[in-house]
Design a protein around this motif. Structure first.
Motif, PDB file in Angstrom:
ATOM      1  N   GLY A  94       5.609  21.427 -32.872  1.00 40.26           N
ATOM      2  CA  GLY A  94       5.653  22.514 -33.843  1.00 40.26           C
ATOM      3  C   GLY A  94       4.395  23.370 -33.865  1.00 40.26           C
ATOM      4  N   GLU A  95       3.424  23.019 -33.037  1.00 40.89           N
ATOM      5  CA  GLU A  95       2.177  23.790 -33.013  1.00 40.89           C
ATOM      6  C   GLU A  95       1.401  23.509 -31.728  1.00 40.89           C
ATOM      7  N   VAL A  96       0.643  24.509 -31.299  1.00 41.90           N
ATOM      8  CA  VAL A  96      -0.362  24.330 -30.251  1.00 41.90           C
ATOM      9  C   VAL A  96      -1.664  24.856 -30.855  1.00 41.90           C
ATOM     10  N   ASP A  97      -2.739  24.078 -30.737  1.00 41.57           N
ATOM     11  CA  ASP A  97      -4.021  24.516 -31.297  1.00 41.57           C
ATOM     12  C   ASP A  97      -4.957  25.067 -30.236  1.00 41.57           C
ATOM     13  N   VAL A  98      -4.870  24.484 -29.021  1.00 39.99           N
ATOM     14  CA  VAL A  98      -5.829  24.841 -27.964  1.00 39.99           C
ATOM     15  C   VAL A  98      -5.069  25.080 -26.665  1.00 39.99           C
ATOM     16  N   LEU A  99      -5.333  26.202 -26.008  1.00 39.75           N
ATOM     17  CA  LEU A  99      -4.827  26.420 -24.647  1.00 39.75           C
ATOM     18  C   LEU A  99      -6.013  26.328 -23.700  1.00 39.75           C
ATOM     19  N   LEU A 100      -6.001  25.316 -22.839  1.00 44.77           N
ATOM     20  CA  LEU A 100      -7.063  25.147 -21.838  1.00 44.77           C
ATOM     21  C   LEU A 100      -6.553  25.679 -20.506  1.00 44.77           C
ATOM     22  N   ASN A 101      -6.918  26.912 -20.202  1.00 39.07           N
ATOM     23  CA  ASN A 101      -6.513  27.576 -18.949  1.00 39.07           C
ATOM     24  C   ASN A 101      -7.411  27.069 -17.829  1.00 39.07           C
ATOM     25  N   ASN A 102      -6.923  26.098 -17.089  1.00 39.80           N
ATOM     26  CA  ASN A 102      -7.749  25.467 -16.056  1.00 39.80           C
ATOM     27  C   ASN A 102      -7.135  25.601 -14.654  1.00 39.80           C
ATOM     28  N   GLY A 103      -5.831  25.722 -14.566  1.00 43.57           N
ATOM     29  CA  GLY A 103      -5.160  25.778 -13.259  1.00 43.57           C
ATOM     30  C   GLY A 103      -5.683  26.936 -12.425  1.00 43.57           C
ATOM     31  N   GLY A 104      -5.895  26.673 -11.133  1.00 38.45           N
ATOM     32  CA  GLY A 104      -6.379  27.739 -10.271  1.00 38.45           C
ATOM     33  C   GLY A 104      -6.542  27.277  -8.843  1.00 38.45           C
ATOM     34  N   MET A 105      -6.876  28.221  -7.980  1.00 41.56           N
ATOM     35  CA  MET A 105      -7.058  27.908  -6.556  1.00 41.56           C
ATOM     36  C   MET A 105      -8.218  28.725  -5.998  1.00 41.56           C
ATOM     37  N   SER A 106      -8.806  28.208  -4.918  1.00 43.00           N
ATOM     38  CA  SER A 106      -9.964  28.894  -4.341  1.00 43.00           C
ATOM     39  C   SER A 106      -9.649  29.458  -2.955  1.00 43.00           C
ATOM     40  N   GLN A 107     -10.673  29.889  -2.253  1.00 40.79           N
ATOM     41  CA  GLN A 107     -10.501  30.649  -1.009  1.00 40.79           C
ATOM     42  C   GLN A 107     -11.637  30.337  -0.048  1.00 40.79           C
ATOM     43  N   ARG A 108     -11.336  30.298   1.234  1.00 38.22           N
ATOM     44  CA  ARG A 108     -12.366  30.261   2.273  1.00 38.22           C
ATOM     45  C   ARG A 108     -11.950  31.250   3.350  1.00 38.22           C
ATOM     46  N   ALA A 109     -12.398  32.484   3.221  1.00 40.10           N
ATOM     47  CA  ALA A 109     -12.049  33.542   4.180  1.00 40.10           C
ATOM     48  C   ALA A 109     -13.040  34.681   4.060  1.00 40.10           C
ATOM     49  N   THR A 215      -3.873  26.239   4.241  1.00 35.54           N
ATOM     50  CA  THR A 215      -4.761  25.439   3.397  1.00 35.54           C
ATOM     51  C   THR A 215      -6.012  25.089   4.194  1.00 35.54           C
ATOM     52  N   TYR A 216      -7.167  25.267   3.596  1.00 38.71           N
ATOM     53  CA  TYR A 216      -8.448  25.052   4.289  1.00 38.71           C
ATOM     54  C   TYR A 216      -8.601  23.590   4.710  1.00 38.71           C
ATOM     55  N   ALA A 217      -8.173  22.674   3.839  1.00 35.33           N
ATOM     56  CA  ALA A 217      -8.073  21.239   4.162  1.00 35.33           C
ATOM     57  C   ALA A 217      -9.402  20.577   4.551  1.00 35.33           C
ATOM     58  N   ARG A 218     -10.511  21.147   4.096  1.00 29.96           N
ATOM     59  CA  ARG A 218     -11.813  20.496   4.301  1.00 29.96           C
ATOM     60  C   ARG A 218     -12.557  20.495   2.978  1.00 29.96           C
ATOM     61  N   MET A 219     -13.371  19.465   2.805  1.00 29.17           N
ATOM     62  CA  MET A 219     -14.159  19.379   1.578  1.00 29.17           C
ATOM     63  C   MET A 219     -15.374  20.291   1.721  1.00 29.17           C
ATOM     64  N   GLY A 220     -15.678  21.077   0.699  1.00 32.76           N
ATOM     65  CA  GLY A 220     -16.872  21.922   0.740  1.00 32.76           C
ATOM     66  C   GLY A 220     -18.128  21.084   0.578  1.00 32.76           C
ATOM     67  N   ASP A 221     -19.231  21.517   1.217  1.00 32.62           N
ATOM     68  CA  ASP A 221     -20.509  20.799   1.084  1.00 32.62           C
ATOM     69  C   ASP A 221     -20.940  20.727  -0.376  1.00 32.62           C
ATOM     70  N   LEU A 271     -29.464  34.491  -1.392  1.00 29.15           N
ATOM     71  CA  LEU A 271     -28.107  34.188  -0.896  1.00 29.15           C
ATOM     72  C   LEU A 271     -27.942  34.579   0.569  1.00 29.15           C
ATOM     73  N   LYS A 272     -28.625  35.643   0.978  1.00 31.22           N
ATOM     74  CA  LYS A 272     -28.532  36.104   2.364  1.00 31.22           C
ATOM     75  C   LYS A 272     -28.986  35.013   3.335  1.00 31.22           C
ATOM     76  N   ARG A 273     -30.008  34.255   2.899  1.00 33.70           N
ATOM     77  CA  ARG A 273     -30.564  33.202   3.758  1.00 33.70           C
ATOM     78  C   ARG A 273     -29.837  31.868   3.559  1.00 33.70           C
ATOM     79  N   ALA A 274     -29.107  31.723   2.450  1.00 31.63           N
ATOM     80  CA  ALA A 274     -28.517  30.416   2.128  1.00 31.63           C
ATOM     81  C   ALA A 274     -27.387  30.083   3.094  1.00 31.63           C
ATOM     82  N   LYS A 275     -27.264  28.791   3.419  1.00 31.69           N
ATOM     83  CA  LYS A 275     -26.128  28.347   4.240  1.00 31.69           C
ATOM     84  C   LYS A 275     -24.962  28.106   3.277  1.00 31.69           C
ATOM     85  N   VAL A 276     -24.011  29.023   3.287  1.00 29.26           N
ATOM     86  CA  VAL A 276     -22.876  28.913   2.367  1.00 29.26           C
ATOM     87  C   VAL A 276     -21.667  28.466   3.166  1.00 29.26           C
ATOM     88  N   THR A 277     -20.976  27.417   2.686  1.00 32.55           N
ATOM     89  CA  THR A 277     -19.755  26.973   3.381  1.00 32.55           C
ATOM     90  C   THR A 277     -18.557  27.092   2.459  1.00 32.55           C
TER      91      THR A 277
END
Ligand SMILES: NC(=O)c1ccc[n+]([C@@H]2O[C@H](COP(=O)([O-])OP(=O)(O)OC[C@H]3O[C@@H](n4cnc5c(N)ncnc54)[C@H](OP(=O)(O)O)[C@@H]3O)[C@@H](O)[C@H]2O)c1
Length: 277
Positions: A94-109, A215-221, A271-277
């Motif tokens: 009969g009620e909802v007090d909190v909506l936790l919007n957590n669902g999502g997906m990321s990208q590697r491209a 699907t990227y199918a690898r764990m990020g560092d 960030l330009k120098r950082a190794k980002v995976t």
């Protein structure tokens, strides 16, 4: 008068343990860990995601009473279905007090290579689906003059790094939308919190989409060395009780948010120098 970041008097708010909390992305990672913590606290929870078998598993592993846990499968990319899902959620108790919007997906491209249908897919889930579900529950919150909207955004909602252009765009879009919503909701006593995690060890990178939608199918560092979803949830819940407008939880990567404010040029140089995976 004591007020949190959202401006409502603390005494008028329901505690989370007394609340009905609707969690999207509850079939794994952060959403799963938060489901366990909320159910342990005694909250009534509604678990949503696409994979019903995984939601059933999470329900079985919750420590709270079984009658306090309901499942509503949903796909955030099917925005036309979400008003009906909100009605189902309200009908549970009969009620909802909190909506936790957590669902999502990321990208590697790379931004130059990501195909438009893939870009649209990420925006559908992370942005359009999230705001559509929020719109679906808002009339209920406004009518009751009570409610709490939480959004799991990201540090990527504040800065940008390589390989995550659409993910960062979707999280920046959430930041803008929910900042505006917070202003509109003050008069209705509905609170809005944006949560910006740094790295959390979950399947988010494994499930992220490549340029052509595989699907990227690898764990990020970053994720593999990061705090667990359980630790993240335990850090987050006390902050949610205070209903702060923005919450940051993570490791050293959180410093990039402050560095961007202080010196965007210095952040770019770093960030330009950082190794980002
Ligand atoms: N882990 C991190 O380092 C990190 C950092 C910053 C922000 N975040 C954010 O935290 C949130 C949770 O991610 P996580 O790290 O816990 O990753 P995760 O384990 O991959 O969880 C993602 C959740 O979203 C659900 N989901 C994906 N697509 C969906 C769709 N179309 N409709 C409905 N649900 C969908 C998944 O369930 P189904 O597959 O069953 O649908 C799953 O429960 C995301 O919004 C993410 O952007 C994570």
């Amino acid at each position: 008068m004591e007020q949190g970041g959202n401006g409502k008097q603390k005494g008028k708010r329901k505690s989370l343990r007394d609340s009905v909390v609707w969690i999207t992305g509850a079939s794994s990672g952060i959403g799963e860990a938060m489901a366990y913590d909320f159910s342990r606290m005694g909250a009534r929870i509604i678990l949503s995601a696409r994979r019903t078998d995984e939601l059933e598993r999470v329900k079985r592993n919750c420590e709270g009473p079984e009658e306090n846990i309901r499942i509503i499968p949903l796909d955030l990319s099917e925005t036309d279905s979400l008003t009906g899902k909100a009605s189902e959620a309200i009908a549970c108790w009969g009620e909802v007090d909190v909506l936790l919007n957590n669902g999502g997906m990321s990208q590697r491209a790379l931004a130059a290579e990501a195909e438009m249908p893939v870009i649209r897919r990420i925006m559908e889930v992370n942005f359009f689906g999230t705001i559509a579900l929020t719109q679906a529950i808002l009339p209920h919150f406004i009518a009751r003059k009570s409610g709490y909207v939480i959004v799991i955004s990201s540090v990527m909602g504040k800065i940008g790094t390589k390989y995550r252009s659409t993910y960062a765009a979707s999280k920046h879009a959430l930041q803008g939308w929910y900042d505006c919503l917070r202003q509109e909701m003050y008069e209705h006593d509905v609170d809005v919190s944006l949560v910006c995690p740094g790295f959390v060890k979950t399947s988010i990178t494994l499930n992220s989409l490549t340029a052509d939608g595989k699907t990227y199918a690898r764990m990020g560092d970053g994720q593999s060395k990061a705090m667990s979803a359980e630790t993240f949830s335990r850090k987050l819940i006390p902050k949610l009780e205070k209903r702060k407008a923005e919450i940051f939880i993570g490791g050293p990567e959180i410093a990039t948010v402050w560095l961007k404010r202080l010196s965007p040029a210095l952040l770019n140089a770093v960030l330009k120098r950082a190794k980002v995976t």
